[in-house]
Design a protein around this motif. Structure first.
Motif, PDB file in Angstrom:
ATOM      1  N   ALA A 195       3.311 -13.641   1.283  1.00 54.99           N
ATOM      2  CA  ALA A 195       3.836 -13.924  -0.052  1.00 54.99           C
ATOM      3  C   ALA A 195       4.725 -15.157  -0.024  1.00 54.99           C
ATOM      4  O   ALA A 195       4.621 -16.026  -0.885  1.00 54.99           O
ATOM      5  N   MET A 196       5.557 -15.237   1.006  1.00 53.45           N
ATOM      6  CA  MET A 196       6.455 -16.392   1.057  1.00 53.45           C
ATOM      7  C   MET A 196       5.698 -17.676   1.311  1.00 53.45           C
ATOM      8  O   MET A 196       6.092 -18.737   0.834  1.00 53.45           O
ATOM      9  N   SER A 197       4.609 -17.596   2.071  1.00 52.75           N
ATOM     10  CA  SER A 197       3.912 -18.852   2.332  1.00 52.75           C
ATOM     11  C   SER A 197       3.070 -19.288   1.140  1.00 52.75           C
ATOM     12  O   SER A 197       2.749 -20.462   1.022  1.00 52.75           O
ATOM     13  N   VAL A 198       2.737 -18.349   0.269  1.00 55.53           N
ATOM     14  CA  VAL A 198       1.989 -18.727  -0.933  1.00 55.53           C
ATOM     15  C   VAL A 198       2.930 -19.266  -2.013  1.00 55.53           C
ATOM     16  O   VAL A 198       2.548 -20.064  -2.850  1.00 55.53           O
ATOM     17  N   LEU A 199       4.173 -18.839  -1.936  1.00 59.26           N
ATOM     18  CA  LEU A 199       5.139 -19.141  -3.000  1.00 59.26           C
ATOM     19  C   LEU A 199       5.252 -20.637  -3.360  1.00 59.26           C
ATOM     20  O   LEU A 199       5.152 -20.967  -4.548  1.00 59.26           O
ATOM     21  N   PRO A 200       5.438 -21.535  -2.381  1.00 60.54           N
ATOM     22  CA  PRO A 200       5.571 -22.944  -2.773  1.00 60.54           C
ATOM     23  C   PRO A 200       4.371 -23.438  -3.549  1.00 60.54           C
ATOM     24  O   PRO A 200       4.512 -24.201  -4.507  1.00 60.54           O
ATOM     25  N   MET A 201       3.201 -22.976  -3.174  1.00 61.84           N
ATOM     26  CA  MET A 201       2.001 -23.421  -3.872  1.00 61.84           C
ATOM     27  C   MET A 201       2.017 -22.946  -5.320  1.00 61.84           C
ATOM     28  O   MET A 201       1.653 -23.679  -6.233  1.00 61.84           O
ATOM     29  N   ILE A 206       4.609 -22.245  -7.122  1.00 61.56           N
ATOM     30  CA  ILE A 206       5.617 -22.993  -7.877  1.00 61.56           C
ATOM     31  C   ILE A 206       5.067 -24.357  -8.269  1.00 61.56           C
ATOM     32  O   ILE A 206       5.108 -24.758  -9.434  1.00 61.56           O
ATOM     33  N   ILE A 207       4.534 -25.050  -7.278  1.00 61.95           N
ATOM     34  CA  ILE A 207       3.997 -26.388  -7.570  1.00 61.95           C
ATOM     35  C   ILE A 207       2.925 -26.298  -8.644  1.00 61.95           C
ATOM     36  O   ILE A 207       2.895 -27.083  -9.595  1.00 61.95           O
ATOM     37  N   PHE A 208       2.088 -25.301  -8.525  1.00 62.52           N
ATOM     38  CA  PHE A 208       0.989 -25.178  -9.479  1.00 62.52           C
ATOM     39  C   PHE A 208       1.498 -24.975 -10.892  1.00 62.52           C
ATOM     40  O   PHE A 208       1.056 -25.632 -11.832  1.00 62.52           O
ATOM     41  N   ILE A 209       2.465 -24.069 -11.042  1.00 64.20           N
ATOM     42  CA  ILE A 209       2.945 -23.786 -12.388  1.00 64.20           C
ATOM     43  C   ILE A 209       3.649 -24.997 -12.980  1.00 64.20           C
ATOM     44  O   ILE A 209       3.465 -25.345 -14.146  1.00 64.20           O
ATOM     45  N   LEU A 210       4.411 -25.700 -12.149  1.00 61.29           N
ATOM     46  CA  LEU A 210       5.128 -26.867 -12.655  1.00 61.29           C
ATOM     47  C   LEU A 210       4.177 -28.007 -13.009  1.00 61.29           C
ATOM     48  O   LEU A 210       4.392 -28.734 -13.960  1.00 61.29           O
ATOM     49  N   MET A 211       3.147 -28.151 -12.209  1.00 66.36           N
ATOM     50  CA  MET A 211       2.359 -29.382 -12.293  1.00 66.36           C
ATOM     51  C   MET A 211       0.992 -29.172 -12.902  1.00 66.36           C
ATOM     52  O   MET A 211       0.150 -30.053 -12.804  1.00 66.36           O
ATOM     53  N   GLN A 212       0.739 -28.012 -13.489  1.00 58.40           N
ATOM     54  CA  GLN A 212      -0.665 -27.736 -13.754  1.00 58.40           C
ATOM     55  C   GLN A 212      -1.332 -28.708 -14.720  1.00 58.40           C
ATOM     56  O   GLN A 212      -2.506 -29.002 -14.569  1.00 58.40           O
ATOM     57  N   LYS A 213      -0.587 -29.239 -15.661  1.00 60.23           N
ATOM     58  CA  LYS A 213      -1.224 -30.151 -16.607  1.00 60.23           C
ATOM     59  C   LYS A 213      -1.773 -31.393 -15.918  1.00 60.23           C
ATOM     60  O   LYS A 213      -2.926 -31.765 -16.078  1.00 60.23           O
ATOM     61  N   GLN A 214      -0.916 -32.001 -15.075  1.00 63.82           N
ATOM     62  CA  GLN A 214      -1.358 -33.202 -14.343  1.00 63.82           C
ATOM     63  C   GLN A 214      -2.518 -32.867 -13.426  1.00 63.82           C
ATOM     64  O   GLN A 214      -3.445 -33.644 -13.261  1.00 63.82           O
ATOM     65  N   LEU A 215      -2.442 -31.685 -12.847  1.00 62.74           N
ATOM     66  CA  LEU A 215      -3.467 -31.281 -11.899  1.00 62.74           C
ATOM     67  C   LEU A 215      -4.827 -31.204 -12.586  1.00 62.74           C
ATOM     68  O   LEU A 215      -5.820 -31.745 -12.101  1.00 62.74           O
ATOM     69  N   VAL A 216      -4.833 -30.545 -13.724  1.00 61.71           N
ATOM     70  CA  VAL A 216      -6.094 -30.383 -14.449  1.00 61.71           C
ATOM     71  C   VAL A 216      -6.658 -31.750 -14.818  1.00 61.71           C
ATOM     72  O   VAL A 216      -7.836 -32.029 -14.627  1.00 61.71           O
ATOM     73  N   LYS A 217      -5.786 -32.638 -15.275  1.00 58.94           N
ATOM     74  CA  LYS A 217      -6.229 -33.978 -15.608  1.00 58.94           C
ATOM     75  C   LYS A 217      -6.835 -34.664 -14.400  1.00 58.94           C
ATOM     76  O   LYS A 217      -7.879 -35.291 -14.458  1.00 58.94           O
ATOM     77  N   GLY A 218      -6.143 -34.507 -13.271  1.00 57.65           N
ATOM     78  CA  GLY A 218      -6.576 -35.174 -12.047  1.00 57.65           C
ATOM     79  C   GLY A 218      -7.927 -34.698 -11.572  1.00 57.65           C
ATOM     80  O   GLY A 218      -8.734 -35.493 -11.086  1.00 57.65           O
TER      81      GLY A 218
END
Lengths: 494, 282, 500
Positions: free
Chosen positions: B254-260, B262-274
């Motif tokens: 769980a802890m090793s998945v956590l950073p991912m 967080i990053i995903f939730i924060l950045m998802q708009k840019q990610l989808v665009k990318g």
């Protein structure tokens, strides 16, 4: 003179910007590439060529490749690699499905919000109440409330929320989730088997009642497979006659369709199969030969027309045939399975030779539903011109027809791209799962080519040999990709 | 058929609700494994056996316990992973943007040929390069060092490709305007193009960071000392030595998945665009 | 943009400095011995002890701190081999495959200094010699060793009113008692949680049984595999029967479903054993490190693996091997002397960290142990006694490449998964190992020449055997055959045989 100088200056500027990247590129991509080709033909082995011993590296020609083909298990590893790729079409279909669902019209306008929340609450309440009547355990409460909350958030946030949730498994996929799945798959007490246990014990009487007919059912299933073969071959030849399918497509289709009958001779123990399948194959191929050599076509077409049809339609038929064979095998083994004291045995997942690969495919499917492919399909769907749909509506097309005649052809480019990438990924895939979950076992059933390269190169130190295997893998990829480009492109442009 | 489109509000509501139920069910399937993971990580070891997913008492101390295990330097691995991934990301985004600028905004002879060479290597399986790369790392004495992890990953054909695709879409007139103002090529890159290419940079940052954070093969062959492990191989070591301690293992997962997450939730708009831009995850 | 760039760069550089400063393997001026082992409190004590030994013997820096450092490496990593040949090992490394590494040129020939400084081969167990030397030259000295046998949790047997297993037993006796045990221990539970022994799907369980019938995987000169025998098939079938029919050993699926506290040394198997889920466990006496920590005191006894006529057990050695690239040979020498010293061996004896490398100098201490730890009884004397008498190392031809897969173990799982019949599996072992030998000979001309020479020797051995003549001991390189033929009176001993 001046323009030459200018050109030189341009090249210098361009190169200056490129330099940092180019140096790294040359050092860590191009140089290894060249070295790798060289290594594949040498006996480069860390045992003899290392810090302590520097025996001359011998050029051995094709010996590495010869050794590779002489390895009795190489065929199996190659087979494992391809077997795991069976999951790809299902994954792609699922991402297309979820993309279509997400692109359907469900605007979360304010009026809908309130209603949706109300529905959520009512639904959640209903589920809990019903289950409470049957004995409310914490588990059912948990499931109901989880569902309720997803539904609730979904109706507020709409598409974005679902897209996010769908995308999670793919995004986090890595060592951590593989370990998680290993625990989910625990045969005796993992959550998956815990959930399946009541179902299986309920199925035990059903299976028992089927016992007297087991042979019959299995035979019928295999019969269905054979019928499918006949129908597909017939269809293929009809299309060929009508000029709907070129020679290449016909041959390819025949090969694809003939795989299941050939393999069923190896996989199925029933003696009659060894007689029936050759007869079936002979009939199919004679039918084919008679058409190709003996008949004159009414409508001609180019040699490689409709290749995509062969790969996709016949491929689907092939997968279905495999499923039928598998099912028949299961039914055949039913007496053994039911004979166990605890009733129908639960699958042992990755601890079982035969279940290990399907287990990995299921896991891959879970991660593939909401992957990048879904996002690409979403983008593709938003690019389909609305007037095409309107035209289809005017023609009175059904939902299915709308999909098949408007959406699917419009998405052909996306599908093509996704398939190419997925196949490239699939051929070199499987290493991480094998390393984390099974160590290539049980009895080598999840050892893919990439895992084999790892063990040969990095656990044993046979760098030359491992390079040879890696290049073979590349060759395989290259052939498949070239095939895709050459014929897939045409298919998408049709 | 055309009448179908003009449904009453009621029918439409039913349809929407059904759709929501369907989507929720799929979403539920997606998050069930994660739910099990979190709940199991909060159980006592004896409770892991039970059919019920819920722990009787939430054992929050499982999480700090992971850090306290002897021989499992979880905190260090966490740090290493983020540290290596951050360096790689930084270097890769920088070198890729430079190269992409050269490929998209500058005109020079042979440019497209070089770019084609870049593109064609993207199709090669990474495994082909790994073996000689390892051999080279031995020669350079970089085995079992952070440098050996960072440097080979700092240059990427994919990153260059992604950035170039984006920079191609920035209007050419900007360059001309800058040239008239007397700006040098470097100024053009640094002050005009790079700020405009921020969306592509963010996307590449996410891809590269996650890709490296998750990468397993290269660290596995490179890193020998446990204090230099990154999280994926650390988790592998954890699993092989303490794999039956399911609750702590799940806490670590769980802890090793956590950073991912967080990053995903924060950045998802840019990610989808990318993803739409580059087509694939790196 | 500029600001962000500089800020990021600054953060990264700061992070690098932090990482460098906090790394455990900072560059030190003292030699580093990386010790591959489990995380175990006693290892840390041994590290302290070594540091003290260095100080006692004057191997110190100016400030009096020891000029040498022992570092524990606790993670299992398949890539160890390539890392070792890439110049990435410590000055001494701890390994099980000395001969492989020595053949690759990674090791240092220490024969002369060993004899001079008291850590020669003759100070340690004869069974270990073939694993410490190559071609009569010594390359390593043991840290410790083990003769894996069945450690019995006597309390569990008493609890169910069963007799305590005897020291020696046949597979039939083993099976009979095992069946009674699992029946009593699992009465009334939905799934079987208790087993007689941990998984037997391993080559180390199969090997002693096979050898007890007078067969081995390789021939006398280890030039060819001769595994395709009805005996091996019989062993496979026994293991299968115990796992799937009698259910006295867990299947792979059972093991995958176990949850156990594995924080301590030795992992989950030890936990399961102490909690009575396994009646017995295959381990060496190092298991006691964990057993003694356990909150509940358990009484132990020791039994051999079940086997037929020729009693034998495997012996394993964890050897300390000087690394070829060491910068401080005198410290390495110091370490090997430490391993042969009274202090170290006394420690190993007292804290049960496996077999003492130099058993002769601690004979008296050994006899005291049964008074000091009454619950462990004569287990210590038994194991060390077996190590000196019936223990034989695994036969490993020098023609095999390092990192060759364990085809014996793989074949067992092929058979267990229904992929091959027992006889086919045995045939597969032979086929695979012979293929490996062929590949190795093909790859290296020197190996090939050596192999051909040995093949001639083998031909002569076969001739002698057919004629019923006694075979000169120096012809044989397979440690099993030396022992077995000696017992059967088929050997001619010569004076030069000592080197073997």
């Amino acid at each position: 003179m001046k323009s030459n100088q200018r050109q030189l200056k341009n090249v210098c500027t361009g190169m200056a910007f490129l330099l940092p990247n180019l140096l790294g590129f040359l050092a860590f991509t191009m140089l290894p590439l060249v070295m790798s080709i060289y290594m594949a033909f040498t006996d480069w082995n860390l045992e003899m060529h290392n810090y302590f011993r520097a025996e001359p590296i011998r050029f051995v020609g094709l010996r590495n490749f010869a050794q590779l083909f002489a390895d009795p298990d190489f065929g199996r590893y190659l087979g494992n690699t391809f077997f795991l790729m069976i999951g790809i079409p299902f994954g792609v279909a699922a991402s297309l499905g979820s993309a279509i669902l997400l692109s359907l019209e469900f605007r979360g306008t304010r009026r809908f919000w309130g209603l949706s929340i109300l529905t959520a609450l009512m639904l959640g309440g209903c589920v809990i109440l019903t289950l409470a009547g049957m004995g409310a355990t914490a588990m059912t409460m948990l499931m109901a409330s989880l569902f309720g909350s997803v539904f609730f958030i979904g109706s507020i946030g709409g598409r974005t929320v679902y897209r996010t949730l769908f995308y999670f498994p793919h995004f986090t996929s890595g060592v951590a989730t593989f370990i998680l799945w290993k625990k989910l798959y625990a045969p005796e007490n993992g959550p998956i088997n815990n959930a399946l246990r009541p179902l299986f014990s309920a199925l035990t009487p059903v299976a028992e009642s089927l016992l007297p007919f087991a042979d019959g059912i299995a035979t019928v299933l295999l019969g269905l497979m054979m019928a499918l073969y006949v129908v597909m071959v017939f269809r293929k030849m009809r299309r060929w006659e009508d000029g709907e399918c070129g020679h290449v497509s016909a041959v390819l289709g025949m090969v694809v369709l003939s795989t299941p009958p050939v393999l069923s001779m190896l996989w199925v123990d029933a003696p009659w199969v060894r007689v029936a399948m050759p007869v079936l194959l002979a009939v199919g191929w004679l039918w084919f030969a008679w058409h190709i050599f003996g008949m004159k076509r009414i409508y001609n077409c180019v040699l490689d027309y409709k290749i995509g049809d062969s790969t996709i339609v016949d491929g689907v038929a092939m997968v279905a045939s495999f499923a039928l064979i598998g099912l028949a095998n299961v039914v055949w083994n039913l007496p053994e399975l039911v004979g166990q004291p605890e009733g129908l045995p639960l699958p042992k997942w990755i601890a079982d030779y035969y279940w290990a690969k399907p287990s990995i495919i299921f896991m891959g499917f879970w991660a593939a539903v909401g992957s990048n492919n879904m996002l690409l399909y979403l983008a593709g769907l938003s690019g389909v011109p609305q007037d095409l749909y309107e035209a289809a509506d005017i023609d009175g097309a059904s939902r299915w027809q709308r999909f098949w005649h408007v959406t699917w052809p419009q998405l052909a480019n996306v599908t093509f791209f996704i398939m190419v990438m997925a196949i490239i990924g699939g051929i070199q895939g499987g290493f991480e799962m094998a390393r984390v979950m099974t160590n290539g076992g049980p009895a080598g059933s999840t050892t893919t080519l990439s895992y084999y390269i790892y063990t040969q190169g990095f656990a044993t130190g046979r760098l030359g040999y491992a390079s040879a295997v890696a290049w073979l893998l590349f060759l395989l990829m290259f052939v498949v990709t070239m095939f895709n480009w050459k014929f897939g492109n045409r298919y998408t442009n049709e | 058929m055309a009448t179908k489109k003009k449904n009453t509000t009621g029918a439409r509501l039913t349809r929407t609700t059904l759709l929501h139920i369907g989507l929720s069910l799929i979403a539920l399937l997606m998050i069930l494994p994660f739910t099990w993971m979190i709940l199991t990580s909060l159980k006592l070891l004896e409770e892991v056996e039970f059919d019920s997913w819920l722990p009787t008492i939430f054992q929050w101390r499982n999480y700090p316990d992971v850090f306290r295990m002897r021989g499992i330097e979880f905190g260090r691995w966490y740090w290493n992973s983020i540290f290596v991934a951050a360096w790689v990301t930084f270097l890769q985004v920088f070198t890729s943007s430079l190269a992409a600028f050269s490929f998209s905004r500058l005109e020079w002879k042979g440019r497209d040929r070089v770019f084609f060479m870049y593109l064609s290597t993207m199709m090669l399986p990474g495994l082909v390069m790994m073996i000689p790369n390892y051999q080279n790392m031995i020669r350079l004495g970089l085995v079992n060092s952070y440098l050996g992890l960072i440097i080979p990953s700092a240059f990427s054909a994919f990153g260059t490709f992604l950035m170039r695709q984006f920079m191609m879409n920035i209007p050419k007139s900007l360059d001309e305007a800058a040239e008239i103002d007397g700006a040098s090529k470097w100024q053009l890159y640094w002050e005009i193009i790079l700020p405009l290419a921020r969306p592509a940079m963010i996307t590449l940052t996410i891809f590269t960071f996650i890709g490296n954070y998750n990468s397993m093969f290269w660290p596995l062959v490179m890193m020998k000392s446990p204090d230099k492990y990154t999280l994926p191989i650390g988790m592998l070591a954890f699993q092989s030595s303490q794999g039956q301690q399911t609750n702590l293992l799940m806490a670590a997962v769980a802890m090793s998945v956590l950073p991912m997450i967080i990053i995903f939730i924060l950045m998802q708009k840019q990610l989808v665009k990318g993803i739409m831009l580059g087509g694939v995850k790196g | 943009m500029k600001k962000i760039f500089i800020l990021l760069l600054a953060i990264l550089i700061a992070a690098s400095i932090y990482t460098y400063l906090t790394g455990a393997s900072k560059r030190t001026d003292v030699p580093v011995i990386s010790w591959k082992s489990d995380a175990n409190p006693q290892r840390y004590e041994q590290i302290d002890m070594y540091h003290k030994f260095l100080q006692k013997n004057g191997v110190v820096k100016e400030d009096g701190s020891p000029r040498g450092q022992l570092v524990l490496d606790t993670a299992s990593n398949q890539s160890t081999l390539i890392q070792a040949v890439s110049g990435m090992a410590g000055d001494i490394f701890d390994c099980f495959a000395v001969t492989d590494y020595a053949a690759m040129g990674v090791g240092v020939d220490v024969t002369e200094q060993a004899n001079r400084n008291g850590y020669g081969l003759n100070t340690t167990y004869e069974g270990m010699w073939s694993q410490l030397s190559l071609g009569g030259r010594q390359y390593a000295y043991p840290c410790n060793g083990a003769v894996p046998a069945l450690w019995v949790n006597v309390d569990t047997f008493k609890k169910y009113g069963l007799p305590v297993p005897p020291q020696e037993w046949t597979p039939e006796e083993f099976e009979e008692l095992g069946k009674r045990f699992v029946k009593l221990a699992n009465a009334g539970s939905r799934r079987q949680l208790c087993f007689f022994v941990p998984s037997v799907e391993s080559s180390s369980f199969a090997m002693p049984i096979l050898r007890s019938m007078g067969k081995d995987v390789y021939n006398e000169t280890m030039t060819r595999s001769v595994a395709n025998t009805p005996e091996l098939a019989k062993v496979f079938e026994l293991l299968y029967k115990w796992t799937y029919e009698d259910r006295i050993a867990p299947t792979a699926a059972d093991v995958a479903s176990m949850n156990a506290d594995a924080t301590g040394y030795g992992g989950a198997n030890f936990s399961n054993f102490l909690q009575g889920r396994y009646a017995m466990i295959v381990t060496g006496r190092y298991g006691l490190i964990r057993f003694r920590e356990f909150e509940r005191q358990v009484t132990f006894s020791l039994s051999q693996l079940p086997m037929y006529d020729f009693k034998n057990l495997l012996i394993t050695v964890r050897a300390a091997m000087p690394y070829g690239r060491t910068k401080s040979p005198e410290l390495v020498d110091m370490f090997l002397r430490f391993l042969a010293s009274y202090e170290y061996n006394k420690y190993i004896i007292d804290f049960a960290d496996g077999l003492p490398p130099n058993p002769h100098i601690v004979e008296e201490d050994l006899k005291q142990l049964k008074f000091k730890y009454p619950r462990e009884g004569i287990t210590h004397e038994l194991e060390i006694g077996w190590a000196q008498t019936i223990a034989i190392p695994e036969s490993r031809p020098r023609y095999l490449k390092a990192g060759t897969p364990n085809w014996l173990g793989n074949s067992i799982s092929e058979f267990f998964n229904g992929r091959k019949s027992a006889q086919e599996a045995a045939e597969y072992v032979e086929y695979r190992y012979n293929l490996e030998i062929d590949t190795a000979c093909e790859a290296n001309p020197a190996t090939r020449a050596d192999w051909e020479e040995q093949m001639h020797v083998q031909a002569r051995i076969d001739e002698y055997k057919a004629a019923g003549k006694k075979i000169p001991v120096e012809w044989i390189s397979n440690p099993f055959h030396i022992r077995y033929y000696r017992k059967m009176g088929m050997l001619v001993e010569t004076t030069t045989a000592g080197a073997r």
